[in-house]
Motif scaffolding. Structure first.
Motif, mmCIF file in Angstrom:
data_model
loop_
_atom_site.group_PDB
_atom_site.id
_atom_site.type_symbol
_atom_site.label_atom_id
_atom_site.label_comp_id
_atom_site.label_asym_id
_atom_site.label_seq_id
_atom_site.Cartn_x
_atom_site.Cartn_y
_atom_site.Cartn_z
ATOM 1 N N ALA A 116 0.894 -1.642 -0.080
ATOM 2 C CA ALA A 116 0.207 0.031 0.153
ATOM 3 C C ALA A 116 0.625 1.121 -0.055
ATOM 4 O O ALA A 116 0.569 1.902 -0.810
ATOM 5 N N SER A 117 2.347 1.266 0.980
ATOM 6 C CA SER A 117 2.663 3.026 0.452
ATOM 7 C C SER A 117 3.573 2.910 -0.263
ATOM 8 O O SER A 117 3.911 3.857 -1.128
ATOM 9 N N ALA A 118 4.105 1.762 -1.127
ATOM 10 C CA ALA A 118 3.999 1.955 -2.595
ATOM 11 C C ALA A 118 3.490 2.332 -3.206
ATOM 12 O O ALA A 118 4.596 3.497 -4.133
ATOM 13 N N VAL A 119 2.329 1.866 -3.134
ATOM 14 C CA VAL A 119 1.732 2.277 -4.658
ATOM 15 C C VAL A 119 1.184 3.920 -3.636
ATOM 16 O O VAL A 119 0.610 4.292 -4.929
ATOM 17 N N ILE A 128 -8.528 -3.799 -6.028
ATOM 18 C CA ILE A 128 -8.239 -3.358 -4.845
ATOM 19 C C ILE A 128 -6.896 -2.501 -4.817
ATOM 20 O O ILE A 128 -7.418 -1.028 -3.875
ATOM 21 N N PHE A 129 -6.273 -2.494 -4.621
ATOM 22 C CA PHE A 129 -5.836 -1.032 -3.990
ATOM 23 C C PHE A 129 -5.716 0.092 -5.361
ATOM 24 O O PHE A 129 -5.632 1.346 -5.038
ATOM 25 N N ILE A 130 -5.990 -0.474 -6.375
ATOM 26 C CA ILE A 130 -6.376 1.409 -7.728
ATOM 27 C C ILE A 130 -7.206 1.973 -6.779
ATOM 28 O O ILE A 130 -7.907 3.099 -6.726
ATOM 29 N N ILE A 131 -9.013 0.868 -6.995
ATOM 30 C CA ILE A 131 -9.687 1.540 -5.534
ATOM 31 C C ILE A 131 -9.280 2.324 -4.562
ATOM 32 O O ILE A 131 -9.474 3.425 -3.931
ATOM 33 N N TYR A 132 -8.140 1.764 -3.808
ATOM 34 C CA TYR A 132 -8.158 2.509 -2.690
ATOM 35 C C TYR A 132 -7.187 3.477 -3.133
ATOM 36 O O TYR A 132 -7.955 4.413 -2.701
ATOM 37 N N TRP A 133 -6.621 3.500 -3.632
ATOM 38 C CA TRP A 133 -5.272 4.712 -4.237
ATOM 39 C C TRP A 133 -6.372 5.753 -4.174
ATOM 40 O O TRP A 133 -5.944 6.549 -4.151
ATOM 41 N N ASN A 134 -7.448 5.372 -5.343
ATOM 42 C CA ASN A 134 -8.223 6.719 -5.890
ATOM 43 C C ASN A 134 -9.172 6.925 -4.940
ATOM 44 O O ASN A 134 -9.668 8.238 -4.994
ATOM 45 N N ILE A 135 -9.569 6.354 -4.307
ATOM 46 C CA ILE A 135 -11.009 6.740 -3.489
ATOM 47 C C ILE A 135 -10.932 7.146 -1.157
ATOM 48 O O ILE A 135 -10.617 7.215 -0.864
ATOM 49 N N GLY A 136 -9.601 5.990 -1.283
ATOM 50 C CA GLY A 136 -9.119 6.513 0.079
ATOM 51 C C GLY A 136 -9.872 5.023 0.536
ATOM 52 O O GLY A 136 -9.349 5.491 2.284
ATOM 53 N N SER A 137 -10.593 4.493 0.720
ATOM 54 C CA SER A 137 -11.435 3.745 1.114
ATOM 55 C C SER A 137 -11.718 2.312 0.321
ATOM 56 O O SER A 137 -11.933 2.100 -0.272
ATOM 57 N N LEU A 138 -11.931 1.779 1.710
ATOM 58 C CA LEU A 138 -12.681 0.159 1.109
ATOM 59 C C LEU A 138 -14.129 -0.342 1.222
ATOM 60 O O LEU A 138 -14.329 -1.165 0.602
ATOM 61 N N ILE A 179 -17.457 6.539 -6.863
ATOM 62 C CA ILE A 179 -16.855 5.978 -8.037
ATOM 63 C C ILE A 179 -17.136 6.503 -9.003
ATOM 64 O O ILE A 179 -16.312 6.147 -9.975
ATOM 65 N N ALA A 180 -18.081 6.943 -9.647
ATOM 66 C CA ALA A 180 -18.563 7.668 -10.505
ATOM 67 C C ALA A 180 -17.803 9.141 -10.745
ATOM 68 O O ALA A 180 -17.674 9.911 -11.797
ATOM 69 N N ASN A 181 -16.820 9.771 -9.658
ATOM 70 C CA ASN A 181 -15.797 10.924 -9.824
ATOM 71 C C ASN A 181 -14.843 10.434 -10.439
ATOM 72 O O ASN A 181 -14.484 11.370 -10.872
ATOM 73 N N LEU A 182 -14.478 9.618 -10.572
ATOM 74 C CA LEU A 182 -13.192 8.834 -11.219
ATOM 75 C C LEU A 182 -13.126 8.807 -12.356
ATOM 76 O O LEU A 182 -13.878 8.947 -13.159
ATOM 77 N N PRO A 183 -11.889 9.238 -13.512
ATOM 78 C CA PRO A 183 -12.105 9.081 -14.385
ATOM 79 C C PRO A 183 -12.730 7.658 -15.347
ATOM 80 O O PRO A 183 -11.770 6.613 -14.287
ATOM 81 N N MET A 184 -12.261 7.412 -16.442
ATOM 82 C CA MET A 184 -13.837 6.625 -17.098
ATOM 83 C C MET A 184 -12.270 4.742 -17.255
ATOM 84 O O MET A 184 -12.658 4.209 -16.747
ATOM 85 N N PRO A 185 -10.737 5.813 -17.746
ATOM 86 C CA PRO A 185 -10.230 4.650 -17.923
ATOM 87 C C PRO A 185 -9.304 4.276 -16.303
ATOM 88 O O PRO A 185 -9.657 2.287 -16.213
ATOM 89 N N ILE A 186 -9.921 4.633 -15.686
ATOM 90 C CA ILE A 186 -9.649 4.153 -14.214
ATOM 91 C C ILE A 186 -10.723 3.163 -13.840
ATOM 92 O O ILE A 186 -10.476 2.064 -13.365
#
Lengths: 501, 195, 629, 101
Positions: free
Chosen positions: A414-417, C184-194, C203-210
């Protein structure tokens, strides 16, 4: 003539020396007891060591409280530096040692435990590691490192069989070469900055805007080689499997944890400011080293026929994994490093302790090494509890939730990401999938094969109550890590953040 | 001018001596060449004004280390010509020369820095040894003490490893043998009863 | 209500731990009874929760905080809402029945206690998977079921094939899990929550490719667990495990986790209909692909496994087309009748002393009357005959495809429905009708224990009524959470033609299967050689003609699909990659030749490489700064 | 011409390289240890020179501690060699290949 120098005792902060002094006094006590009355049972020395280590740990924890209130403390003419890193490093060092030393209470007798000097050297070694992490002066780092290493070479050799001499000599020789690298690297840093204190080196380099970039890179090359040896990064790792195989399983488990955390802390102090100040070269090199170390050692681990060597390669891979945190360099990554290593200590020490309890003195006919995979085949039938324990440690090492290391892994990834290293995170995840293969191989042997005749009499042959207790503690630490992760993270983050990393 | 001549002379001598040390097949030559090299190095120390270091170099290396090695040579009986198997000698030299060239390549460029600060200046008024003593027992007191511990560790390790108790390996002996041995040894000497 | 949630969740864990206590001791029925009893409690709690949820409430608890540090905050929470309660019901019903059934099935097995420990642990993991309120909890359950599945497939570890199959399943799943973890990491990275609710609201606020990448990675995870092409090979091999395991894990629960994931993540997939279309197309392909493989297979359990694969394809078609509630509905109905089918197959296996080839059986109708009835019932439900469960769920998927105007998917699914009916009844006919071919092998079949049959009975009832009775209340409940889209064909004539047409088609396929395989083989040779008989027996040679013209090439194709594509290409690729890695290890670990000299040399080489790179960089750096000046 | 710091540093690295060659080349462990001494001595020249040209004592201190470290290494190294020699009668590193892979 020189003026006499007046130094007030209060400004020295002599207490900063207290933890190491306790370990040294412990060692001297053991030597004195042996002088007064020789031939005492090893359990006495184990207890004395444990006692001093406990006091040592207590003092370190007390420093922790002071740190939370006042921040980093320096002492002895700024030679000692007690910051969050030093405190956490010492906690892991002393805690790991406390888990290790009762492993001497085996039911079989081994050569090294007949020497009271073994326990004295052990305590000296701990003091050496403590000095190494509690300073940012390259001289003290070097002297502490050598104190610890010299003691460690002797501890390995004292196991007293031909493989352990081989291991000790290999380790010693390569260590001498690495010491040369360290000295030369420090020399170049001193040449360009006029200082041997890491924070001062950093500030001078920054003030010069890295004008002597060539010198810096050559110095970093030498330092990377020296710490690459200590942290077993490919291609400086070649000693690791041999030394682990040659030393007793308990000591091998110890070596995979305690010396490395000391190395990580120094590497963190030394490399992170360089990573942050945009030395692109270092980032690239660390990136390559981390990836190569993880992947290559995983691949090598797959083809091993001996469990101990497999675990040796696996710990190389784990070290590579953790090295990524230094590359990422964010507070979150550094926190993850400590979390990972704390969890790894329990699991890996447990795994090596499991090898230790099934240690046999002489090899069977046709047995090529101490712990071939066949030795563990069908363990579930002959020793179900032992098989479950070993399986547990393997699953944790493979990073299967909810066992200990899963949390370390997920937090580092996670920290890498979040640090922007998405590809690295991907490679790390891929590697932990790859690693599952060889851990499962052992589980397959234990749970899904028929026992090989002849080995059954060695299971738990070396186990005493205290060894079982240690394994139990390791197992509890592995299983219930879920509960501890959150409070641990909070504390570690506090310490790391307030130390400025 | 004297300095230049002395530097090149001693540099040539040191390099020659150390080359002999690593190249010769006679252990005795290697040892003596190294001892000579060490003494030449101390000459550099004197040239550089590090008198104390020069003295220490001579005493520790030629006095202590060389004596130890000489003892080792006698013990290991390595006075005759050594036969060493060579593998890829060319690779070794290429690696060595490459390492030197690369580092030298950087070292010939001058150090550019405006921020070098002298922390512990050499004082002309007092001698080198006094200055060293002053700094050693203030700033470097802790490393000094740790070095003492390190020497103690080295001493214990050396004694224990070379000692007689290492001749028999309890690690490889069965429990019964150990018990038997302990019983025998306990009688004449209780100090050794640890077995 | 929270207490019921905890009971439903932790009762299986308690059962597992209890059974584990006895893992090493000899068989005691106590473990089986206690484990089953605890699962029954879990089932009762699920029913109570279902009632509660039906009334329009949901239960959401946060048990404790897992990780909270800096910007990472992951609480350990569970939710019982309209979707998870459906899954809970399925899991708890089927697992309770399978547990009771296993008491009989594993009667003579030495690992009896161990088996129950694993099985209950599986149920616990599955409960964690469906009840978690965040992606991390889902992932943990996901790994947990994978692990238990691995243990259970390899339960008879003395069989080489079982060990191999277990590892294959585990490794394939790990590969897919990796993709899911990345998602899951991409979700977390972009939204900051799981947390599901946070993720879905943002989710709708994210850019389409993501969003697309998230959808793809999560679906790859689902593909692994639900054994979709090309990660499907493990499912058929997983049949090496004990049959109750196949019924529970590889038919009713774990393999449907992929469908559950897509259904659960419906707000994500709603935003990316293109990915949905891909999912649906892949689903349709798998439905057909698996059905063709089932046609030629001669292994009872593998036939059912391929059938499961095919039905999972159906579910993905529905999910991919946005008909999430339909997918979930078919998941539920399928769980009932497929588990029943597997348990019936287990009875047959017991009776036949683990014989799996249906061509060596026949005429089991008489000695195993109840098994026959139950399996026929399950097959009718699977084929989708009115008014059994399959009709309501499977035909609905056909309607969805039709209404959404995916006519190609529709035709593929329709054809597959025919194939499904055919192979299901081929199996039934071969096993229960015709000659008692097994007598040649000296086997005297007997019916299973009564209590096993009683345990199966509820599944039989559910297979019959699940569609008819549950459809309306289910729809009303679940559409609180899932998009409420009714799929109706507005033109009445079309609707009736389609429905009746499909029914007739399926019935014809069944009849054909019976005709072809239920006949007695032993006939008088003289009559047999007569022209009229031959003509009749061969149905005027039309089948033969068809056979030559269509079926044979088709059968060849099916065989090809199984043997060539499946075994050679897919399996070989997977094996190949593993081999390459392994061989690299074998070749390069000679670097560690144990000689100190070469070790030292490696260190110096490392240093020199670093130095070379350092110099190269410095030179390049200086050149750049020079130019800049 | 004047002797600068660069001269000393070059000398230091040349000696270091000689040490490296020795470390890689030697099979006799005793002679190999000689080579590691050369490594450390090479560094010492560098430290002393830098100390001189920076007019700073720290470098001399570092060199001093390096000498101490070198001496301790000799003690432990010889101890190891003696045990090994007693066991095998040889101090050739080619005999140590029981562990590999």
């Amino acid at each position: 003539m020189l003026e006499p120098i007046n130094v007030s005792l209060a400004s020295l902060n002599v207490t900063t020396l207290a933890p190491m002094l306790i370990a040294i006094i412990g060692a001297l006590t053991i030597l004195c007891i042996d002088l007064i009355k020789g031939g005492l049972h090893k359990s006495l020395y184990v207890m004395i060591s444990l006692l001093f280590l406990l006091v040592d740990l207590g003092v370190v924890v007390d420093f922790g409280n002071v740190f939370i209130e006042n921040g980093p403390v320096t002492g002895m003419f700024d030679m000692m530096l007690i910051d969050g890193l030093a405190i956490m490093g010492q906690v892991i060092i002393v805690g790991g040692s406390m888990l290790f030393i009762p492993l001497a209470l085996t039911s079989k007798r081994f050569h090294e435990y007949n020497y009271p000097e073994y326990f004295a050297l052990f305590l000296f070694m701990i003091a050496g590691f403590q000095f190494m992490v509690a300073t940012d002066n390259l001289i003290l780092i070097f002297v502490g490192l050598e104190t610890a290493s010299l003691a460690l070479y002797a501890l390995i050799a004292l196991h007293n069989r031909s493989k352990s001499f081989e291991a000790a000599v290999k380790y010693f020789t390569m260590g001498a070469l690495a010491a040369g690298f360290f000295a030369f690297g420090s020399m170049i840093l001193y040449a360009i900055t006029g200082s041997i204190e890491i924070n001062q080196i950093g500030s001078v380099l920054a003030a010069d805007h890295y004008a002597n970039i060539g010198y810096v890179l050559v110095a970093v090359s030498f330092m990377l080689a020296a710490f690459g040896f200590k942290l077993s990064m490919v291609p400086f790792h070649t000693w690791t499997p041999d030394v682990y195989e040659g030393s007793s399983a308990a000591l091998a488990g110890y070596m995979s944890i305690v010396p490395k955390i000391a190395g990580f802390i120094v590497a963190m102090r030394l490399f992170e400011f360089l990573v942050h100040s945009g030395v692109v070269w270092l980032q690239v090199i660390l990136y390559i080293t981390v990836v190569v170390t993880m992947t290559a050692s995983n691949i090598w681990a797959m083809v091993q026929t001996d469990v101990k060597r497999m675990l040796a390669y696996s710990s190389i891979s784990h070290a590579g994994f953790v090295m990524a945190a230094i590359l990422i360099g964010t507070t979150q990554a550094n926190t993850a490093l400590f979390l990972y290593w704390a969890l790894f200590s329990f699991t890996n020490l447990g795994a090596f302790a499991m090898l230790w309890v099934s240690r046999q003195k002489n090899l069977l006919a046709g047995q090529s090494s101490d712990h071939p995979f066949e030795k563990f085949s069908g363990l579930i039938k002959t020793m179900p509890m032992a098989a479950i324990m070993m399986g547990l440690f393997m699953l944790s090492l493979a990073g299967i939730p909810p066992f200990g290391l899963f949390w370390g892994k997920i937090y580092i990834i996670a920290s890498a990401v979040t640090g922007g290293y998405t590809v690295l995170a991907l490679i790390m995840a891929l590697n932990s999938a790859l690693a599952a293969y060889y851990y499962l191989k052992l589980i397959v042997f234990m749970f899904m094969k028929e026992p090989v005749v002849g080995y059954e009499k060695f299971y738990l042959v070396n186990a005493s109550l205290s060894l079982k207790t240690i394994i139990g503690i390791a197992a509890i630490g592995t299983i219930f890590a879920v509960v501890a992760v959150n409070p641990l993270l909070k504390i570690i983050t506090l310490f790391v953040y307030n130390s400025g990393y | 001018m004297f300095e230049v001549v002395a530097f090149y002379l001693f540099a040539a001598l040191t390099i020659a001596m150390f080359t002999i040390t690593v190249m010769t097949s006679q252990a005795l030559y290697a040892l003596t060449a190294m001892a000579a090299g060490m003494i030449f190095i101390s000459a550099f120390f004197f040239m550089l004004g590090a008198d104390f270091l020069g003295v220490v170099q001579i005493i520790v290396y030629t006095g202590a280390v060389m004596a130890l090695y000489a003892f080792g040579m006698m013990f290991f009986d390595t006075t005759r010509t050594m036969v060493e198997k060579r593998e890829n000698p060319r690779t070794i030299f290429i690696l060595g020369v490459l390492a030197a060239t690369l580092v030298v390549f950087i070292f010939i460029s001058p150090i550019i820095s405006t921020h070098l600060e002298t922390q512990y200046p050499l004082e002309a008024a007092s001698g080198n040894s006094q200055a060293i003593g002053m700094i050693l027992f203030t700033k470097f007191l802790v490393p000094f003490e740790v070095a003492a511990v390190m020497l103690l560790v080295a001493m214990i390790a050396g004694i224990v490893l070379a000692g007689k108790k290492m001749d028999k390996s309890l690690t490889l002996m069965a429990e019964e043998e150990i018990a038997l041995m302990g019983a025998n040894e306990a009688k004449p000497d209780s100090q050794e009863g640890a077995h | 209500m929270e207490i019921y949630l905890y009971i439903a969740l932790f009762a299986p864990l308690t059962g597992s731990l209890f059974a584990a206590l006895f893992a090493a001791s000899p068989k005691t029925s106590v473990t089986g009874i206690v484990a089953s009893g605890l699962l029954f409690t879990s089932f009762v709690s699920s029913v109570i929760l279902l009632n509660y949820v039906m009334a329009g409430h949901t239960v959401h608890v946060e048990m404790m905080t897992w990780i909270a540090s800096g910007d990472l905050y992951i609480p350990f929470g569970f939710v019982v809402d309209q979707v998870s309660v459906v899954m809970m019901m399925v899991v708890s019903i089927v697992s309770t029945i399978v547990h009771i059934y296993s008491i009989g099935y594993m009667d003579h097995d030495k690992g009896f206690n161990r088996f129950f420990s694993y099985l209950s642990a599986f149920v616990f993991s599955m409960m964690v998977l469906v009840m978690s309120d965040n992606f991390l909890g889902l992932f943990i359950g996901w790994e947990g079921v994978g692990l238990c599945s691995w243990l259970l497939i390899g339960f008879w570890y003395h069989k080489e094939s079982a060990t191999w199959a277990a590892n294959e399943a585990f490794i394939m799943n790990r590969i897919a899990d990796l993709a899911m973890l990345i998602g899951i990491f991409i979700i977390y990275w972009n939204i900051g929550s799981l947390q599901y609710d946070v993720v879905f609201s943002q989710i709708a606020n994210l850019p389409m490719p993501i969003i697309t990448w998230i959808g793809i990675f999560l679906f790859i995870g689902a593909m692994g667990k639900s054994a979709q092409f090309p990660l499907h090979t493990w499912l058929a091999d997983a049949m090496e495990g004990p049959t109750p395991v196949s019924a529970l894990i590889h038919a009713a629960t774990m393999v449907t986790a992929g469908v559950y994931l897509v259904v659960r993540a419906n707000p994500i997939y709603d935003l990316i209909p293109e990915v949905g279309t891909v999912i649906a197309s892949l689903g349709a392909f798998v439905a057909m692909f698996a059905a063709t493989m089932a046609l030629v297979n001669r292994d009872m359990k593998r036939i059912i496994a391929y059938s499961t694969l095919s039905q999972l394809g159906y579910m993905f078609v529905a999910a991919g087309l946005g008909a999430y509630w339909v997918a979930l509905f078919h998941l539920m109905a399928h769980a009932f009748f497929k588990a029943l089918l597997f348990l019936g197959a287990g009875n047959v296996m017991h009776a036949m002393h683990d014989e799996l080839d249906p061509f060596k059986m026949g005429g089991l109708k008489k000695p195993m009357k109840w098994t026959w009835i139950l399996m026929t019932l399950a097959s009718v439900a699977l084929a989708g005959i009115y008014p059994l469960a399959g009709f309501f769920s499977k035909d609905l998927i056909l309607e969805v495809a039709f209404v959404e105007q995916h006519y190609i998917l529709y035709s593929v699914l329709l054809a597959t429905a025919g194939l499904t009916a055919f192979y299901s009844f081929r199996l039934v006919a071969l096993i229960f009708h015709g000659d008692e071919r097994h007598l040649e092998h000296g086997i005297h079949p007997h019916e299973a224990y009564n209590f096993m049959l009683y345990a199966m009975a509820p599944l039989g009832v559910l297979a019959v009524i699940a569609g008819m009775v549950f459809k309306t209340p289910y729809y009303e409940m679940v559409t609180h959470l899932l998009p409420a889209i009714e799929y109706h064909i507005h033109n009445h004539t079309t609707f009736w033609i389609m429905t009746i047409g499909t029914q007739l088609f399926v019935i014809a396929a069944i009849a054909y299967a019976y005709k072809k395989y239920a006949k007695a083989v032993k006939v008088d040779a003289k009559v047999e050689s007569g022209f009229l008989y031959q003509l009749l027996y061969n149905q005027y040679y039309i089948p033969k003609l068809y056979d030559e013209l269509f079926s044979k090439p088709y059968r060849e194709l099916s065989k090809l699909a199984w043997k060539q594509i499946d075994l050679k290409i897919v399996d070989a690729t997977v094996d190949g990659i593993a081999n390459v890695i392994y061989r690299t290890g074998e070749k390069t670990h000679t670097m560690q030749n144990g000689n100190l000299s070469s070790m030292l040399r490696w260190m110096v080489i490392g240093l020199v490489v670093l130095l070379v790179l350092a110099i190269a960089f410095t030179v390049g750096y200086n050149a750049v700064t020079m130019r800049a000046m | 011409m004047e002797i600068t710091l660069a001269h000393y540093l070059v000398l230091s690295s040349v000696l270091f390289a000689i040490g490296l060659i020795g470390v890689m080349r030697r099979k006799n462990l005793l002679m190999l240890f000689f080579a590691t001494e050369i490594l450390l001595n090479a560094t010492n020249i560098g430290f002393a020179a830098i100390a001189h040209f920076h007019n700073d004592l720290t470098g001399q201190m570092f060199a001093f501690f390096i000498i101490a470290i070198a001496a301790s290494e000799v003690a432990v190294g010889l101890g190891l060699l003696i045990v090994m020699y007693k066991r095998t009668g040889k101090i050739d590193l080619d005999i140590m290949t029981s562990m590999r892979g």
